[in-house]
Write a protein that holds these residues in place. Structure first.
Motif, PDB file in Angstrom:
ATOM      1  N   TRP A   1      82.113 103.811  34.244  1.00  0.00           N
ATOM      2  CA  TRP A   1      82.327 103.025  35.137  1.00  0.00           C
ATOM      3  C   TRP A   1      81.371 101.584  34.762  1.00  0.00           C
TER       4      TRP A   1
ATOM      5  N   GLN B   1      84.150  98.917  36.084  1.00  0.00           N
ATOM      6  CA  GLN B   1      83.440  97.806  37.117  1.00  0.00           C
ATOM      7  C   GLN B   1      83.776  96.580  36.445  1.00  0.00           C
TER       8      GLN B   1
ATOM      9  N   ILE C   1      90.993 106.003  42.078  1.00  0.00           N
ATOM     10  CA  ILE C   1      89.982 105.867  42.764  1.00  0.00           C
ATOM     11  C   ILE C   1      90.370 105.861  44.143  1.00  0.00           C
TER      12      ILE C   1
ATOM     13  N   GLN D   1      89.077 109.432  45.012  1.00  0.00           N
ATOM     14  CA  GLN D   1      88.021 109.110  45.055  1.00  0.00           C
ATOM     15  C   GLN D   1      86.952 109.097  43.742  1.00  0.00           C
TER      16      GLN D   1
ATOM     17  N   VAL E   1      83.714 107.302  42.439  1.00  0.00           N
ATOM     18  CA  VAL E   1      82.870 106.870  43.811  1.00  0.00           C
ATOM     19  C   VAL E   1      82.370 108.130  44.572  1.00  0.00           C
TER      20      VAL E   1
ATOM     21  N   ARG F   1      78.602 108.786  45.010  1.00  0.00           N
ATOM     22  CA  ARG F   1      77.997 107.728  44.558  1.00  0.00           C
ATOM     23  C   ARG F   1      78.364 106.484  45.421  1.00  0.00           C
TER      24      ARG F   1
ATOM     25  N   ARG G   1      78.588 102.891  44.292  1.00  0.00           N
ATOM     26  CA  ARG G   1      79.663 102.019  43.673  1.00  0.00           C
ATOM     27  C   ARG G   1      80.656 101.997  44.960  1.00  0.00           C
ATOM     28  N   ARG G   2      80.859 102.703  45.947  1.00  0.00           N
ATOM     29  CA  ARG G   2      81.648 102.432  47.094  1.00  0.00           C
ATOM     30  C   ARG G   2      81.405 101.419  47.841  1.00  0.00           C
TER      31      ARG G   2
ATOM     32  N   LEU H   1      82.280  98.228  45.706  1.00  0.00           N
ATOM     33  CA  LEU H   1      83.994  98.009  45.919  1.00  0.00           C
ATOM     34  C   LEU H   1      84.112  97.378  47.115  1.00  0.00           C
TER      35      LEU H   1
ATOM     36  N   TRP I   1      91.500  99.869  50.150  1.00  0.00           N
ATOM     37  CA  TRP I   1      91.397 101.327  49.958  1.00  0.00           C
ATOM     38  C   TRP I   1      92.670 101.961  50.082  1.00  0.00           C
TER      39      TRP I   1
END
Length: 107
Positions: free
Chosen positions: A25, A30, A73, A77, A80, A83, A86-87, A90, A97
């Motif tokens: 990540w 990322q 993702i 999920q 994320v 986490r 991280r969400r 985003l 999404w």
């Protein structure tokens, strides 16, 4: 390494990765998403998008199947789950999404 702290220290000193998902990540996913956003102005990454092997893309993510990663993702999920930071990141950069394709919403 459980009862051998000197072994853990040595592994740490040579950069051993203890959490592969967190490492991927931070080092690839990322940065690839951020670069895609910088280059394209959004995070509507096509499913077949592969990170080019040239600047401005970070070396660690070159060749990555970023479109498939984004799809995973969204649908599973991955990266994320459990986490929230991280969400939140985003969400803060406009991650999409749910996308509509041919009139059908996909997750």
């Amino acid at each position: 390494v459980k009862d051998r702290p000197e072994r853990r220290e040595w592994l740490d000193s040579v950069g051993f990765v203890w959490d592969e998902l967190a490492h991927r990540w931070a080092e690839a996913v990322q940065p690839a998403l951020q670069t895609y956003l910088d280059e394209h102005g959004d995070l509507r990454v096509p499913t077949r998008f592969v990170v080019p092997a040239k600047a401005p893309w970070p070396e660690a993510c070159r060749g990555m199947t970023l479109g498939e990663t984004v799809s995973t993702i969204r649908s599973q999920q991955y990266f994320v789950k459990d986490r929230p930071e991280r969400r939140e990141w985003l969400d803060s950069v406009g991650f999409v999404w749910h996308v509509k394709r041919r009139g059908v919403e996909e997750h």
